[in-house]
Enzyme design. Structure first.
Site, PDB file in Angstrom:
ATOM      1  N   CYS A 131      13.690  10.828   6.168  1.00 44.63           N
ATOM      2  CA  CYS A 131      13.690  10.360   7.554  1.00 44.63           C
ATOM      3  C   CYS A 131      15.070  10.497   8.182  1.00 44.63           C
ATOM      4  CB  CYS A 131      13.252   8.910   7.600  1.00 44.63           C
ATOM      5  SG  CYS A 131      14.145   7.911   6.412  1.00 44.63           S
ATOM      6  N   LYS A 138       0.840  -1.203   0.000  1.00 46.51           N
ATOM      7  CA  LYS A 138       0.000   0.000   0.000  1.00 46.51           C
ATOM      8  C   LYS A 138       0.873   1.251   0.000  1.00 46.51           C
ATOM      9  CE  LYS A 138      -1.871   2.771   3.159  1.00 46.51           C
ATOM     10  NZ  LYS A 138      -1.934   4.071   2.465  1.00 46.51           N
ATOM     11  N   GLU A 178      10.597   0.911   9.911  1.00 45.72           N
ATOM     12  CA  GLU A 178      11.548   1.982   9.579  1.00 45.72           C
ATOM     13  C   GLU A 178      10.817   3.278   9.876  1.00 45.72           C
ATOM     14  OE1 GLU A 178      14.553   1.409   8.702  1.00 45.72           O
ATOM     15  OE2 GLU A 178      14.604  -0.556   7.755  1.00 45.72           O
ATOM     16  N   GLU A 234      10.660  15.484  15.232  1.00 45.63           N
ATOM     17  CA  GLU A 234      10.860  15.408  13.783  1.00 45.63           C
ATOM     18  C   GLU A 234       9.918  16.388  13.080  1.00 45.63           C
ATOM     19  OE1 GLU A 234       9.431  11.957  11.579  1.00 45.63           O
ATOM     20  OE2 GLU A 234      11.415  11.785  10.674  1.00 45.63           O
TER      21      GLU A 234
HETATM   22  P1  NAP Z   1       2.582   7.760   8.302  1.00 47.36           P
HETATM   23  O1  NAP Z   1       1.481   8.691   8.533  1.00 47.36           O
HETATM   24  O2  NAP Z   1       2.988   6.843   9.389  1.00 47.36           O
HETATM   25  O3  NAP Z   1       2.208   6.947   6.993  1.00 47.36           O
HETATM   26  C1  NAP Z   1       2.998   5.932   6.450  1.00 47.36           C
HETATM   27  C2  NAP Z   1       2.110   4.949   5.734  1.00 47.36           C
HETATM   28  O4  NAP Z   1       1.296   4.261   6.696  1.00 47.36           O
HETATM   29  C3  NAP Z   1       1.143   5.583   4.761  1.00 47.36           C
HETATM   30  O5  NAP Z   1       0.950   4.710   3.677  1.00 47.36           O
HETATM   31  C4  NAP Z   1      -0.120   5.688   5.612  1.00 47.36           C
HETATM   32  O6  NAP Z   1      -1.281   5.780   4.842  1.00 47.36           O
HETATM   33  C5  NAP Z   1      -0.075   4.395   6.370  1.00 47.36           C
HETATM   34  N1  NAP Z   1      -0.841   4.362   7.615  1.00 47.36           N
HETATM   35  C6  NAP Z   1      -1.411   5.375   8.304  1.00 47.36           C
HETATM   36  N2  NAP Z   1      -2.024   4.899   9.409  1.00 47.36           N
HETATM   37  C7  NAP Z   1      -1.851   3.565   9.408  1.00 47.36           C
HETATM   38  C8  NAP Z   1      -2.245   2.509  10.292  1.00 47.36           C
HETATM   39  N3  NAP Z   1      -2.929   2.743  11.410  1.00 47.36           N
HETATM   40  N4  NAP Z   1      -1.865   1.260   9.998  1.00 47.36           N
HETATM   41  C9  NAP Z   1      -1.137   0.991   8.900  1.00 47.36           C
HETATM   42  N5  NAP Z   1      -0.750   1.937   8.017  1.00 47.36           N
HETATM   43  C10 NAP Z   1      -1.081   3.206   8.269  1.00 47.36           C
HETATM   44  O7  NAP Z   1       3.907   8.509   7.875  1.00 47.36           O
HETATM   45  P2  NAP Z   1       4.039   9.650   6.813  1.00 47.36           P
HETATM   46  O8  NAP Z   1       3.720  10.924   7.504  1.00 47.36           O
HETATM   47  O9  NAP Z   1       3.332   9.309   5.575  1.00 47.36           O
HETATM   48  O10 NAP Z   1       5.597   9.541   6.466  1.00 47.36           O
HETATM   49  C11 NAP Z   1       6.556  10.279   7.108  1.00 47.36           C
HETATM   50  C12 NAP Z   1       7.202   9.475   8.199  1.00 47.36           C
HETATM   51  O11 NAP Z   1       7.877   8.353   7.657  1.00 47.36           O
HETATM   52  C13 NAP Z   1       8.259  10.255   8.912  1.00 47.36           C
HETATM   53  O12 NAP Z   1       8.127  10.076  10.305  1.00 47.36           O
HETATM   54  C14 NAP Z   1       9.552   9.656   8.423  1.00 47.36           C
HETATM   55  O13 NAP Z   1      10.633   9.780   9.282  1.00 47.36           O
HETATM   56  C15 NAP Z   1       9.176   8.254   8.182  1.00 47.36           C
HETATM   57  N6  NAP Z   1      10.081   7.615   7.231  1.00 47.36           N
HETATM   58  C16 NAP Z   1      10.983   6.709   7.712  1.00 47.36           C
HETATM   59  C17 NAP Z   1      11.871   6.074   6.846  1.00 47.36           C
HETATM   60  C18 NAP Z   1      12.875   5.097   7.375  1.00 47.36           C
HETATM   61  O14 NAP Z   1      13.441   4.370   6.562  1.00 47.36           O
HETATM   62  N7  NAP Z   1      13.102   5.014   8.651  1.00 47.36           N
HETATM   63  C19 NAP Z   1      11.817   6.352   5.493  1.00 47.36           C
HETATM   64  C20 NAP Z   1      10.877   7.278   5.026  1.00 47.36           C
HETATM   65  C21 NAP Z   1      10.005   7.881   5.924  1.00 47.36           C
HETATM   66  P3  NAP Z   1      -1.787   7.192   4.275  1.00 47.36           P
HETATM   67  O15 NAP Z   1      -0.673   8.145   4.349  1.00 47.36           O
HETATM   68  O16 NAP Z   1      -2.157   6.865   2.922  1.00 47.36           O
HETATM   69  O17 NAP Z   1      -2.936   7.571   5.123  1.00 47.36           O
END
Ligand code: NAP
Ligand code: MG
Length: 497
Positions: free
Chosen positions: A311, A203, A277, A408
């Site tokens: 990230c 997804k 991650e 962050e």
């Molecule tokens: P997010 O809100 O956690 O979303 C990540 C993904 O999870 C999206 O596809 C989101 O769907 C989905 N999601 C949301 N709620 C969920 C749930 N309850 N269960 C399962 N999946 C769910 O994060 P984001 O704001 O999109 O991304 C930014 C974050 O990612 C930052 O904190 C960044 O540091 C982190 N990141 C980490 C890495 C690493 O390798 N450590 C790499 C890249 C990014 P929708 O967005 O479609 O609602």
């Protein structure tokens, strides 16, 4: 006398800079006439594009123009179940039985098709997500192809990777990815899963589904057996439904720490394997003997390119006191030269913020930084009136207790602190809930080794920043998650022994 000479030199440097900042580049937008985009995108299940059970669609927009690009299918629990069944069927009937060297051929084919369609993919990535075309063209898309190439090579060599341990695939992997590197994160997830003999339901994030759907087209074109990879679009609940599905063997999640923690709780007590991650707040540490100009470029690359949507972004800068004035002066000068604007323009350094929500979050943190007493410095550049943009921002005179130094932000915002001793900077760098990455800038090799062994970060770059390669593992400590992606280590989460 000496100070006069210094003043003269500073004047000369300022004049030179004026010349460079006054000099404007002519617009150089990447062509978009080779892009084929549909008005509406369906779910990719069992090798076909199918309508969502909900009958619902949501808009994906271009964050640089706020214009709608396409409608994207919204999956529900029933679609998740259909996709998991397709993945299970493909695993049982085809993929787990196929000789590994045959599996590898498909993965190679996907890599080559990504290369063939690189221009199309990079333009779509930039239109849908807002990142600069330079970034998607030179980093995201080539690295995505490289991940498939690299893992294709491992498919028939697993016995050599883990001698005498008889690795076996797990079954169906459920994978959820964020919006900051949409195609690249899909490659990080899908390539090792396929190489190890698993099937996939993936997804993408709701704001950046398009390149994942283009990847679905590529997968179809590659002839990969139906159901081996399924790509379903939608919001957070679709991810949650995958996490809770009984017939998924492994969850791989990249995203925020909050959602990661929820997932960990949700699968506690089940036999699902998990890799997380999550977020980061990396320290970029500059010692007085560092090559300063190079370090300033590294700082800029670490936090301002890709809008800080990384990230592992070097969002905390620690400068040794004796060179702090010089580093900050040079950093401010460099900030003035950064071009913020049309992400499709090849001269652009900082494109659009991915969504209105993320822009609001960044602006909120700018207010918090000022209210907490830090000194804010922003580039004087103009930003487009339409679309989601923010000026590159420095916060000076910050301390460990400031929220902008602890949390962050995920935007082009850098919190600067100074330090005197190695012990002090190690303590400050580690005193944070995250542990994903760090950077060290010094001329002294022994100091680099000393720092790398003491910094609690999964990746430490020395005299460079944000360098990626499919052969090196990536992942965090503490609230940045666990498990590694990339390299030989990246195979392990998809295997049982
Ligand atoms: P997010 O809100 O956690 O979303 C990540 C993904 O999870 C999206 O596809 C989101 O769907 C989905 N999601 C949301 N709620 C969920 C749930 N309850 N269960 C399962 N999946 C769910 O994060 P984001 O704001 O999109 O991304 C930014 C974050 O990612 C930052 O904190 C960044 O540091 C982190 N990141 C980490 C890495 C690493 O390798 N450590 C790499 C890249 C990014 P929708 O967005 O479609 O609602
Ligand atoms: Mg979009």
């Amino acid at each position: 006398m000496r100070s006069k000479t210094k003043q003269k030199m500073a004047k000369k440097e300022a004049k030179k800079l004026e010349y460079f900042t006054d000099w404007k580049y002519a617009p150089s937008p990447e062509a978009t006439d080779h892009i084929r985009l549909q008005k509406q995108y369906e779910l990719f299940i069992n090798g076909k594009f199918v309508k969502p059970n909900s009958g619902k669609y949501f808009d994906t927009i271009n964050p640089a123009t706020e214009e709608k690009i396409s409608s994207i299918a919204e999956a529900n629990d029933k679609d998740v179940d259909t996709a998991v069944k397709a993945a299970r069927g493909a695993y049982d009937k085809t993929w787990s039985k196929m000789p590994a060297k045959e599996r590898a051929k498909y993965i190679y084919r996907i890599a080559r098709l990504i290369q063939e369609r690189a221009r199309e993919l990079s333009v779509i990535e930039t239109m849908d997500g807002g990142k600069s075309i330079r970034e998607s063209r030179d980093i995201d898309v080539p690295l995505a192809a490289n991940h498939f190439f690299y893992y294709a090579g491992w498919a028939d060599k697993l016995e050599y990777a883990f001698p005498n341990r008889h690795p076996k695939s797990l079954g169906v992997a459920g994978q959820v990815i964020p919006w900051n590197f949409p195609l690249l994160m899909a490659a990080w997830k899908i390539a090792p899963a396929l190489a190890t003999g698993n099937t996939v339901v993936l997804k993408p994030a709701e704001t950046t589904s398009l390149t994942a759907l283009k990847l679905a087209e590529i997968i179809q074109e590659s002839g990969l057996p139906d159901g081996v990879v399924n790509i379903i679009t939608g919001h957070g609940p679709v991810g949650a439904s995958m996490v809770n599905h009984k017939d998924i063997n492994k969850i791989a999640f990249t995203g925020s720490t909050n959602v990661g923690k929820w997932i960990q709780k949700a699968i506690a007590g089940t036999d699902k394997k998990l890799t997380l991650e999550l977020g980061g707040k990396a320290a970029n540490i500059i010692f007085e003997d560092a090559p300063i100009n190079q370090a300033v470029e590294g700082i800029v690359n670490g936090i301002f390119f890709n809008q800080g949507h990384v990230c592992c972004a070097g969002s905390r800068l620690f400068v040794q006191e004796s060179v702090a004035d010089e580093v900050i002066r040079k950093l401010k000068d460099r900030l003035e030269t950064l071009i913020v604007g049309d992400p499709l323009d090849k001269n652009t350094d900082i494109g659009a913020i991915n969504s209105k929500m993320q822009l609001n979050k960044i602006n909120e943190y700018l207010k918090i930084g000022v209210n907490d007493g830090a000194e804010m410095y922003q580039s004087s550049c103009s930003i487009p009136k339409k679309g989601f943009f923010v000026r590159p921002t420095l916060f000076l005179n910050t301390s460990q207790s400031h929220r902008i130094s602890q949390e962050e932000i995920f935007g082009p915002v850098l919190a600067v602190q100074t330090f005197r001793t190695i012990e002090e900077v190690i303590e400050k760098a580690n005193n944070i809930p995250y542990g994903l990455s760090a950077g060290v800038w010094t001329d002294k090799g022994s100091r680099i080794f000393n720092m790398t062994s003491k910094l609690r970060a999964g990746v430490v770059w020395a005299n460079t920043y944000n360098k990626f390669d499919p052969t090196s593992p990536f992942g965090g400590y503490k609230e940045s998650g666990f498990g590694r992606e990339g390299g030989l280590h990246g195979l392990m989460p998809y295997l049982k022994f």
